[in-house]
Design an enzyme around this catalytic site. Structure first.
Site, PDB file in Angstrom:
ATOM      1  N   HIS A   1      39.217  36.338  44.893  1.00 23.33           N
ATOM      2  CA  HIS A   1      39.142  37.108  45.554  1.00 23.33           C
ATOM      3  C   HIS A   1      38.379  38.323  44.273  1.00 23.33           C
ATOM      4  O   HIS A   1      37.728  39.369  44.993  1.00 23.33           O
ATOM      5  CB  HIS A   1      40.382  37.110  45.614  1.00 23.33           C
ATOM      6  CG  HIS A   1      41.073  38.432  46.285  1.00 23.33           C
ATOM      7  ND1 HIS A   1      42.508  39.247  47.058  1.00 23.33           N
ATOM      8  CD2 HIS A   1      40.848  40.157  46.869  1.00 23.33           C
ATOM      9  CE1 HIS A   1      42.164  40.180  47.603  1.00 23.33           C
ATOM     10  NE2 HIS A   1      41.376  40.550  47.412  1.00 23.33           N
TER      11      HIS A   1
ATOM     12  N   TYR B   1      34.876  41.216  22.000  1.00 25.23           N
ATOM     13  CA  TYR B   1      36.705  41.628  21.087  1.00 25.23           C
ATOM     14  C   TYR B   1      36.962  42.909  22.836  1.00 25.23           C
ATOM     15  O   TYR B   1      37.751  43.611  22.104  1.00 25.23           O
ATOM     16  CB  TYR B   1      36.616  42.255  20.493  1.00 25.23           C
ATOM     17  CG  TYR B   1      35.584  43.515  20.263  1.00 25.23           C
ATOM     18  CD1 TYR B   1      35.799  44.838  20.408  1.00 25.23           C
ATOM     19  CD2 TYR B   1      34.540  43.334  19.356  1.00 25.23           C
ATOM     20  CE1 TYR B   1      34.921  45.836  20.631  1.00 25.23           C
ATOM     21  CE2 TYR B   1      33.093  43.962  19.449  1.00 25.23           C
ATOM     22  CZ  TYR B   1      33.403  45.522  20.123  1.00 25.23           C
ATOM     23  OH  TYR B   1      32.504  46.698  20.056  1.00 25.23           O
TER      24      TYR B   1
ATOM     25  N   TYR C   1      42.088  53.826  17.332  1.00 19.73           N
ATOM     26  CA  TYR C   1      39.855  53.867  18.186  1.00 19.73           C
ATOM     27  C   TYR C   1      40.762  55.963  19.024  1.00 19.73           C
ATOM     28  O   TYR C   1      41.445  56.264  19.483  1.00 19.73           O
ATOM     29  CB  TYR C   1      39.517  53.330  19.278  1.00 19.73           C
ATOM     30  CG  TYR C   1      38.308  53.855  19.439  1.00 19.73           C
ATOM     31  CD1 TYR C   1      37.490  53.077  18.862  1.00 19.73           C
ATOM     32  CD2 TYR C   1      38.321  53.933  21.129  1.00 19.73           C
ATOM     33  CE1 TYR C   1      35.250  53.250  19.246  1.00 19.73           C
ATOM     34  CE2 TYR C   1      36.652  54.174  21.569  1.00 19.73           C
ATOM     35  CZ  TYR C   1      36.086  53.823  20.318  1.00 19.73           C
ATOM     36  OH  TYR C   1      34.650  54.498  20.839  1.00 19.73           O
TER      37      TYR C   1
ATOM     38  N   HIS D   1      36.408  43.691  44.158  1.00 17.35           N
ATOM     39  CA  HIS D   1      35.556  42.228  44.104  1.00 17.35           C
ATOM     40  C   HIS D   1      34.528  42.710  43.533  1.00 17.35           C
ATOM     41  O   HIS D   1      33.313  41.602  43.898  1.00 17.35           O
ATOM     42  CB  HIS D   1      35.061  42.273  46.229  1.00 17.35           C
ATOM     43  CG  HIS D   1      36.470  42.325  47.083  1.00 17.35           C
ATOM     44  ND1 HIS D   1      36.402  41.993  48.299  1.00 17.35           N
ATOM     45  CD2 HIS D   1      37.548  42.709  46.377  1.00 17.35           C
ATOM     46  CE1 HIS D   1      37.515  42.102  48.808  1.00 17.35           C
ATOM     47  NE2 HIS D   1      38.730  42.463  47.945  1.00 17.35           N
TER      48      HIS D   1
ATOM     49  N   HIS E   1      40.971  48.051  42.517  1.00  9.26           N
ATOM     50  CA  HIS E   1      41.016  47.163  43.024  1.00  9.26           C
ATOM     51  C   HIS E   1      39.483  46.747  43.045  1.00  9.26           C
ATOM     52  O   HIS E   1      39.205  47.154  44.307  1.00  9.26           O
ATOM     53  CB  HIS E   1      42.493  46.018  44.043  1.00  9.26           C
ATOM     54  CG  HIS E   1      41.793  44.930  44.744  1.00  9.26           C
ATOM     55  ND1 HIS E   1      41.697  43.782  43.986  1.00  9.26           N
ATOM     56  CD2 HIS E   1      41.360  44.920  46.042  1.00  9.26           C
ATOM     57  CE1 HIS E   1      41.371  42.779  45.063  1.00  9.26           C
ATOM     58  NE2 HIS E   1      41.277  43.682  45.484  1.00  9.26           N
TER      59      HIS E   1
ATOM     60  N   GLU F   1      46.053  46.123  50.758  1.00 11.26           N
ATOM     61  CA  GLU F   1      46.373  45.417  49.542  1.00 11.26           C
ATOM     62  C   GLU F   1      48.011  46.271  49.187  1.00 11.26           C
ATOM     63  O   GLU F   1      47.701  46.054  47.783  1.00 11.26           O
ATOM     64  CB  GLU F   1      44.967  45.621  48.271  1.00 11.26           C
ATOM     65  CG  GLU F   1      44.032  44.093  49.462  1.00 11.26           C
ATOM     66  CD  GLU F   1      44.933  43.082  49.275  1.00 11.26           C
ATOM     67  OE1 GLU F   1      45.903  42.912  48.991  1.00 11.26           O
ATOM     68  OE2 GLU F   1      44.087  42.271  48.694  1.00 11.26           O
TER      69      GLU F   1
END
Length: 243
Positions: free
Chosen positions: A184, A143, A239, A124, A122, A104
């Site tokens: 994916h 939110y 925040y 799954h 990344h 990837e």
């Protein structure tokens, strides 16, 4: 996808023979790269322990200067050692290590070339992947979508490891720090590995929340408006602790 199947031949070659002729052409990891590799491996292992990936599915990367450290293809994360550091330049040429980089890699490099991100995760993740098969955008169930830059889009399906998938992902990531990949998984990025990972965890949680609320027979979950989300985005800018 990619890594669960793994490039077994590439992995075997890397562990058994590739450290021979190839290693002399590659430089050694600098101290800051070695430290970043340690953090990368810890993050990759956390994706497994937290149930966001199975086996060697998913991948993690971190940018150090013009070098991108990335998990190698098909190697279980608990087997990665300091000497397994794997790195490429922004053109994808390997500059560190002899293990084959994740398949990837095009997705990771696309993020670094087009954003100021310094880390990419990344996965799954089950609930997020399930949502990617149902909608083109995650409904505004919570939110915390504001923490990802707004409503989370779903990138159209494309074969793993392709430039097409990377291009689809970039469109879904426009003005966002996370997206879903249809059938994916997830992609998130951040200024640090910790931030990118936290965004992944939040995205999976929101997907689980929406699936749970949507599963109650005869009822539909209430959703936030874009105006309500914009208000939260304003509040999030202040925040946390002030330096």
């Amino acid at each position: 996808m990619a890594e669960q199947r793994g490039d077994e031949r590439g992995t075997r070659d890397a562990h058994e023979g590739a450290r021979g002729t190839g290693e002399s052409r590659l430089r050694s990891a600098r101290p800051e790269e070695a430290r970043a590799w340690e953090d990368l491996v810890a993050t990759a292992r956390r994706t497994v322990s937290d149930g966001l990936v199975v086996g060697t599915s998913g991948n993690v990367s971190v940018r150090v200067g013009d070098t991108v450290l990335v998990t190698p293809s098909g190697v279980p994360y608990d087997r990665l050692a300091p000497d397994d550091v794997t790195g490429v330049d922004l053109d994808g040429r390997q500059v560190l290590g002899t293990l084959v980089p994740t398949s990837e890699l095009p997705m990771h490099l696309a993020v670094y070339r087009t954003t100021g991100a310094l880390a990419v995760v990344h996965t799954h993740a089950v609930h997020a992947t399930a949502v990617s098969t149902l909608v083109s955008e995650l409904p505004l169930i919570h939110y915390m979508a504001a923490a990802l830059g707004g409503p989370v889009r779903v990138a159209p399906y494309a074969t793993y490891g392709t430039d097409e998938l990377a291009e689809n992902m970039l469109r879904a990531l426009a003005d966002r720090s996370g997206c879903l990949l249809r059938n994916h998984g997830t992609v998130t990025h951040g200024a640090t590995l910790a931030q990118a990972y936290d965004r992944t965890a939040q995205l999976e949680w929101m997907c689980r929340l929406w699936l749970t609320a949507s599963s109650v027979p005869g009822l539909a979950p209430s959703l936030l408006s874009r105006e309500q989300l914009t208000e939260v985005e304003e509040r999030l800018r202040g925040y946390g602790q002030r330096g």
